[in-house]
Design an enzyme around this catalytic site. Structure first.
Site, PDB file in Angstrom:
ATOM      1  N   LYS A  25       5.510  20.558  41.433  1.00  0.00           N
ATOM      2  CA  LYS A  25       4.753  21.724  40.980  1.00  0.00           C
ATOM      3  C   LYS A  25       3.308  21.331  40.672  1.00  0.00           C
ATOM      4  O   LYS A  25       2.366  21.959  41.143  1.00  0.00           O
ATOM      5  CB  LYS A  25       5.433  22.303  39.731  1.00  0.00           C
ATOM      6  N   ARG A  95       5.289  24.235  31.628  1.00  0.00           N
ATOM      7  CA  ARG A  95       6.227  24.267  32.747  1.00  0.00           C
ATOM      8  C   ARG A  95       6.643  22.858  33.134  1.00  0.00           C
ATOM      9  O   ARG A  95       5.825  21.962  33.232  1.00  0.00           O
ATOM     10  CB  ARG A  95       5.561  24.924  33.954  1.00  0.00           C
ATOM     11  N   GLY A 104      15.347  25.905  38.480  1.00  0.00           N
ATOM     12  CA  GLY A 104      15.954  26.359  37.235  1.00  0.00           C
ATOM     13  C   GLY A 104      16.524  25.258  36.355  1.00  0.00           C
ATOM     14  O   GLY A 104      17.109  25.542  35.324  1.00  0.00           O
ATOM     15  N   MET A 106      14.884  22.909  34.680  1.00  0.00           N
ATOM     16  CA  MET A 106      14.071  22.737  33.483  1.00  0.00           C
ATOM     17  C   MET A 106      13.545  24.104  33.075  1.00  0.00           C
ATOM     18  O   MET A 106      13.368  24.975  33.901  1.00  0.00           O
ATOM     19  CB  MET A 106      12.872  21.855  33.813  1.00  0.00           C
ATOM     20  N   ARG A 345       6.013  25.550  47.231  1.00  0.00           N
ATOM     21  CA  ARG A 345       6.793  24.370  47.644  1.00  0.00           C
ATOM     22  C   ARG A 345       7.452  24.716  48.965  1.00  0.00           C
ATOM     23  O   ARG A 345       7.542  25.890  49.327  1.00  0.00           O
ATOM     24  CB  ARG A 345       7.855  24.038  46.597  1.00  0.00           C
ATOM     25  N   HIS A 467      18.396  32.937  40.753  1.00  0.00           N
ATOM     26  CA  HIS A 467      19.005  31.611  40.696  1.00  0.00           C
ATOM     27  C   HIS A 467      20.191  31.517  41.644  1.00  0.00           C
ATOM     28  O   HIS A 467      20.328  30.558  42.415  1.00  0.00           O
ATOM     29  CB  HIS A 467      19.442  31.327  39.256  1.00  0.00           C
ATOM     30  N   SER A 791      36.850  -0.412  67.679  1.00  0.00           N
ATOM     31  CA  SER A 791      36.582   0.898  67.100  1.00  0.00           C
ATOM     32  C   SER A 791      36.948   0.813  65.627  1.00  0.00           C
ATOM     33  O   SER A 791      38.099   0.527  65.284  1.00  0.00           O
ATOM     34  CB  SER A 791      37.408   1.967  67.816  1.00  0.00           C
ATOM     35  N   CYS A 858      35.803   5.660  64.605  1.00  0.00           N
ATOM     36  CA  CYS A 858      36.588   6.870  64.839  1.00  0.00           C
ATOM     37  C   CYS A 858      37.188   7.434  63.553  1.00  0.00           C
ATOM     38  O   CYS A 858      38.026   8.299  63.586  1.00  0.00           O
ATOM     39  CB  CYS A 858      37.686   6.601  65.852  1.00  0.00           C
ATOM     40  N   TYR A 878      28.717   4.092  69.742  1.00  0.00           N
ATOM     41  CA  TYR A 878      29.045   5.507  69.587  1.00  0.00           C
ATOM     42  C   TYR A 878      29.721   5.788  68.254  1.00  0.00           C
ATOM     43  O   TYR A 878      30.240   4.876  67.603  1.00  0.00           O
ATOM     44  CB  TYR A 878      29.944   5.988  70.743  1.00  0.00           C
TER      45      TYR A 878
HETATM   46  P1  ADP Z   1      10.707  27.366  37.487  1.00  0.00           P
HETATM   47  O1  ADP Z   1      10.449  25.956  37.817  1.00  0.00           O
HETATM   48  O2  ADP Z   1      11.988  27.597  36.811  1.00  0.00           O
HETATM   49  O3  ADP Z   1      10.458  28.264  38.653  1.00  0.00           O
HETATM   50  P2  ADP Z   1       8.080  27.972  36.536  1.00  0.00           P
HETATM   51  O4  ADP Z   1       7.387  26.937  35.753  1.00  0.00           O
HETATM   52  O5  ADP Z   1       7.694  28.104  37.939  1.00  0.00           O
HETATM   53  O6  ADP Z   1       9.644  27.756  36.389  1.00  0.00           O
HETATM   54  O7  ADP Z   1       7.874  29.330  35.801  1.00  0.00           O
HETATM   55  C1  ADP Z   1       8.599  30.467  36.111  1.00  0.00           C
HETATM   56  C2  ADP Z   1       7.690  31.655  36.228  1.00  0.00           C
HETATM   57  O8  ADP Z   1       6.902  31.813  35.090  1.00  0.00           O
HETATM   58  C3  ADP Z   1       6.710  31.538  37.347  1.00  0.00           C
HETATM   59  O9  ADP Z   1       7.262  32.031  38.521  1.00  0.00           O
HETATM   60  C4  ADP Z   1       5.581  32.402  36.930  1.00  0.00           C
HETATM   61  O10 ADP Z   1       5.750  33.714  37.403  1.00  0.00           O
HETATM   62  C5  ADP Z   1       5.678  32.394  35.442  1.00  0.00           C
HETATM   63  N1  ADP Z   1       4.565  31.602  34.950  1.00  0.00           N
HETATM   64  C6  ADP Z   1       4.499  30.277  34.764  1.00  0.00           C
HETATM   65  N2  ADP Z   1       3.285  29.903  34.336  1.00  0.00           N
HETATM   66  C7  ADP Z   1       2.553  31.034  34.267  1.00  0.00           C
HETATM   67  C8  ADP Z   1       1.212  31.328  33.908  1.00  0.00           C
HETATM   68  N3  ADP Z   1       0.372  30.367  33.559  1.00  0.00           N
HETATM   69  N4  ADP Z   1       0.823  32.603  33.963  1.00  0.00           N
HETATM   70  C9  ADP Z   1       1.663  33.572  34.326  1.00  0.00           C
HETATM   71  N5  ADP Z   1       2.924  33.372  34.665  1.00  0.00           N
HETATM   72  C10 ADP Z   1       3.375  32.117  34.642  1.00  0.00           C
HETATM   73 MG    MG Z   2       8.835  28.351  39.598  1.00  0.00          MG
END
Ligand code: ADP
Ligand code: MG
Ligand code: MG
Length: 914
Positions: A25, A95, A104, A106, A345, A467, A791, A858, A878
């Site tokens: 990220k 984040r 999801g 973390m 990503r 999720h 084999s 095999c 093979y």
């Molecule tokens: P995950 O890794 O679980 O996807 P993220 O860190 O991407 O978690 O956060 C989930 C959501 O939170 C993001 O999709 C985004 O929409 C929202 N978010 C995160 N940071 C910001 C921010 N600085 N401003 C607005 N929304 C945010």
């Molecule tokens: Mg995200």
């Protein structure tokens, strides 16, 4: 040590190359900032800090504090806002982000910096008190959950915050979150705070700095929570990597009806179709889309609703694909019609989409064909070959009114199973051997174990990027999500839909390609590729996925050097395997031929026989059957090599253990019952897998080998006379001593000589052995002086080298995986560091004595991509696998070459540079 990397206003300390340090990220936030995409500014705390935190009793390196302070200052200056300021407060998100995306795993905290004081200016400055209080209540909810650990208790319980929220909604008669007024939300905040006071014994923290460090600690802490560990184990992510923390200025999607938040893919992750695909929620914050709490709108609707933002998304989509050269999964927020990028990503995709995207991106010249090959994980082809609902059965089910609901198609394929309503039960039922479908209101990372155990996943809420959908796509599970008509009731373990109640254990069926949910079982039918290649019920040119699959296979065959054979013992299996691209049979088990029709009587007569003559008589009855089978196979294989193994299993496997049937057999053979019963008792073994089987049978009863060899050669001579070339390879199983092989081969050569003389046909045959007893690997040199090929029978070899019974390992292997004593089940993926050494030794010794020695494998492992790559590296000629895994093995063999050349290329480059 630099622990903090800043990004903002078109410049960034980091880049996408630094994912190991900044996490996926963080690296991509920096990269997007650099290429001029609109990214809110912020900073990333490195994964090295996480490692330090984990290994130094949860403490930070000293330099972190001043560096973080400086970055925070810079962020304040850039945004013109201040942390905790009474008039113009800075709000941030905290984040997590590991090197590889762990969806999801973390938790993210939004709106950090809000407190009883700063909520007021947010309300007045935005002229939107509702928005301010909504942001505050979200913050408390997330912080309470992630940092203070105020969570649901027990598997049937609801989330305590959600419970308070839905109670309040009911009290004030609000149908949606968005219909709550500022006053309602203020009340909600006060109830949340009380909940936290009650559960934790202290007040919700008001100091933003304290909030920030609490959140940062919680992110690092979450690296080692149970579900993160489960995830890493499943996907082989090292526990030592650690996560980064991203602190980023907030932008607001919940500022009113010109604001929104969403998730999109640059191409459809389920089908691979080239169109922007995703969903958004107006007046909401990111977590709502990801968590599946509300069902969002499809992105196509934005074209009308927010045309300017939509056009901007299209522009961004192109930029992203051209820069990253892969399908991207990105998260965005629209604040008052302006789009902000929050994440990108490479997108997870279904096997179907992987094939389509790879082939189409090559056509668009975004990537070359070798890259395209590497973009398709070999195992994902099993998804492409997976069944869909049988058309007729589906129609009938619909006619009977069993179509219960329609949700979103999130993970293609069709599945039936018994409904269960929580992850724990899913695991428990699956362990009992039941096929289950996991039905949830929505899934969370807590459900991961259950999702792994289930055949398919059904959710009532959440969109195609919820999720459930994300994880299902990655695991190749069938998934329908957001089936809104379904009311799941956890506490009674049931779901209600259209006045129908489905209880735990009732059968349901879901189609992850159409989104349909049926009551009861619906039969499945083969995939389009199978319909083209195997059942011939569809023309190749009429199926897009078939054509793209064919292109991919053509590329794979162009680079791979490993040959792919199949394990087949019937003509139709052989035909299927050839359709899938097999280049020979690597294992034809003769014992399967012993069971067909009334042959089993002759087999039993042979076993009961007391003299070699009597045995010979019974065997002669079997001869024509075996010859017929081999004729069918040789005709089918048209000169491709066919490795036939002489009889392998212990004889008692052919005898009935039912007294009634024994009596019948006694009558048929006109032998006293007692005699048969005593023979059965005599054949009983304490350790049959290490008992009287394999070549040991042929040593005790040479006439068995002799008749089998005769059947093979007579069939070969017959088919050759028809003008079809033949290439039999006779393989002796379970050899451990060179002399065992000599004795057996003498019989085989004698039989060949006799048949060739009688038929006046020369048969181009070869003889070899399985390497499946450790001793054979140790004396491989001596064995190779007579064997023309080896084999590896990796099923038996694994049992004997690891001293683990395949049939009994179920009771302890899960613990071994849990404790990471083994990385993968050694019966499905070769134990490379142990068994692999023995294989390497056998090959080296064997080829020293006979340089032309052909070597294959095999066991079950022949269809496992990691094992295929390993076999390539060992220099095998093979691998042989079941017919349906042949395409997977072809692709894996291509990957082996491409990956090896990448490594070699990097090495060569390194040398030049030095
Ligand atoms: P995950 O890794 O679980 O996807 P993220 O860190 O991407 O978690 O956060 C989930 C959501 O939170 C993001 O999709 C985004 O929409 C929202 N978010 C995160 N940071 C910001 C921010 N600085 N401003 C607005 N929304 C945010
Ligand atoms: Mg995200
Ligand atoms: Mg064996």
């Amino acid at each position: 040590m630099k622990t903090v990397y800043f990004f903002g206003a078109g410049k960034a300390d980091g880049s996408a190359q630094m994912k190991a340090l900044l996490g996926g990220k963080g690296g991509n936030l920096a990269e997007m900032t650099r290429i001029g995409l609109p990214v809110p500014p912020g900073f990333t705390i490195t994964t090295e800090v996480c490692t330090h935190y984990v290994t130094h009793r949860k403490s930070y390196p000293r330099e972190l504090f001043p560096q973080a302070e400086a970055a925070l200052k810079r962020l304040e200056n850039l945004t013109g806002k201040k942390f905790g300021h009474a008039k113009n407060p800075l709000l941030v998100s905290v984040r997590s982000g590991a090197r590889e995306s762990m969806p999801g795993m973390m938790d993210t905290i939004l709106n950090l910096g809000l407190n009883d004081l700063t909520v007021e200016p947010l309300a007045t400055r935005s002229a939107n008190p509702r928005f301010a209080w909504d942001s505050y209540r979200r913050f408390i909810q997330m912080y309470g959950d992630v940092v203070l650990q105020v969570r649901s208790r027990g598997k049937d319980a609801h989330d305590p915050f959600e419970e308070i929220l839905s109670n309040l909604k009911e009290e004030v008669g609000a149908e949606r979150d968005t219909s709550l007024t500022a006053g309602n939300l203020r009340e909600l905040v006060s109830r949340y705070k009380k909940l936290i006071q009650r559960r934790t014994g202290s007040e919700f923290p008001q100091d933003p700095k304290k909030q920030l460090w609490g959140a940062i600690g919680a992110v690092f802490e979450s690296w080692n929570n149970d579900r993160a560990i489960v995830y890493r184990r499943k996907y082989h992510i090292p526990h030592t990597w650690g996560t980064a923390v991203n602190v980023q200025a907030m932008v607001f999607g919940n500022l009113g009806n010109t604001s929104a938040t969403g998730v999109a893919f640059t191409r459809d992750p389920a089908t691979g179709k080239k169109e922007i695909y995703g969903e958004y929620l107006i007046n909401a914050q990111g977590e709502d889309v990801v968590a599946g709490v509300r069902t969002p709108y499809p992105i196509s609707r934005m074209r009308q609703e927010m045309p300017k933002a939509y056009a901007e998304l299209e522009r961004i989509r192109n930029l992203l694909e051209r820069h990253f050269r892969d399908m991207q999964d990105f998260e965005f927020t629209i604040e008052d019609n302006k789009v902000y990028m929050l994440q990108t990503r490479s997108g997870k995709r279904t096997g179907l989409a992987a094939v389509r995207i790879a082939v189409e991106m090559e056509k668009e010249r975004l990537i070359d064909w070798k890259k395209a090959l590497l973009r398709v994980p070999p195992d994902s082809l099993s998804h492409v070959l997976a069944p869909v609902f049988d058309r007729k059965d589906r129609q009938q089910a619909q006619g009977e009114g069993r179509l219960l609901a329609k949700g979103l198609a999130a993970g293609p394929g069709a599945a039936s199973g018994k409904a269960v309503f929580n992850a724990e039960d899913a695991v428990e039922w699956a362990n009992r051997g039941e096929k289950v479908l996991l039905a949830r209101i929505e899934t969370t990372p807590e459900d991961l174990r259950g999702m792994i155990a289930a055949e398919g996943i059904l959710t009532a809420r959440g969109g195609v990027s919820s999720h459930a959908a994300l994880v299902a796509r990655q695991m190749g599970k069938v998934c329908v999500c957001g089936a809104q008509d379904i009311h799941v009731d956890y506490s009674h373990r049931r779901m209600v839909v259209k006045n129908r109640t489905i209880r735990e254990g009732d059968s349901i069926s879901i189609d992850g390609t159409s989104g349909e949910v049926f009551e009861g079982e619906v039969r499945t039918a083969p995939s389009e590729i199978v319909q083209v290649l195997i059942t011939s019920s569809l023309e190749g040119r009429k199926s897009l996925i078939y054509r793209q699959f064919a292109t991919l296979m053509k590329w794979a065959d162009k680079v791979r050097t490993l040959k792919i054979r199949t394990n087949a013992d019937q003509p139709d299996q052989a035909a299927n395997a050839i359709a899938f691209g097999a280049e020979g049979i690597g294992l034809c088990r003769t014992e399967h031929m012993f069971f067909g029709g009334n042959r089993i009587d002759a087999v039993r007569e042979m076993i009961i026989a007391e003299t070699p003559e009597a045995r010979q008589r019974a065997l002669l009855k079997l001869l024509p059957y075996q010859r017929e089978d081999f004729i069918g196979i040789f005709r089918q294989m048209r000169g491709l090599p066919v490795t036939i193994r002489t009889l392998d299993p212990p004889l008692h496997e052919f005898l009935p253990n039912d007294g009634e049937i024994l009596r019948e057999l006694a009558d048929k053979l006109q032998i006293p019952y007692e005699k048969i019963a005593s023979r059965v008792a005599q054949l009983h073994e304490a350790n049959p897998m290490l008992g009287h089987r394999g070549c040991r049978l042929g040593i005790s009863y040479p006439e068995i080998t002799q008749i089998q060899a005769r059947a093979i050669f007579e069939a070969a001579a017959f088919v050759k006379k028809e003008g079809v070339p033949v290439r039999p390879e006779i393989m002796i199983p379970l050899v451990g001593f060179p002399r065992e092989l000599s004795l057996q081969l003498a019989i085989v050569h004698q039989a060949a000589k006799e048949v060739e003389e009688a038929s006046r046909v020369t048969i181009p045959y070869s003889v070899g052995t399985m390497i499946e007893v450790p001793r054979a690997a140790l004396v491989a040199g001596e064995i190779a002086s007579e064997a023309e090929f080896f084999s590896f029978g990796t099923n038996d070899l694994t049992q004997m080298v690891l001293g683990m019974s395949r049939d009994d390992s179920g009771s302890f292997l899960p613990d071994y995986l849990e404790h990471e004593i083994v990385k993968a089940n050694p019966f499905s993926s070769i134990d490379q560091s142990g068994l692999g050494k023995l294989m390497a030794l056998a090959i080296e010794q064997g080829r020293k004595v006979r340089p032309t020695l052909k070597v294959g494998i095999c066991g079950e492992h022949g269809g496992d991509p990691a094992s295929v790559e390993f076999c390539h590296a060992l220099g095998l000629d093979y691998v042989s696998c079941s017919p349906y895994r042949v395409p997977i093995a072809r692709l894996a063999a291509a990957h082996a070459v491409l990956k090896a050349s990448t490594v070699a290329g990097v090495r060569a480059k390194g040398k030049r540079e030095r």
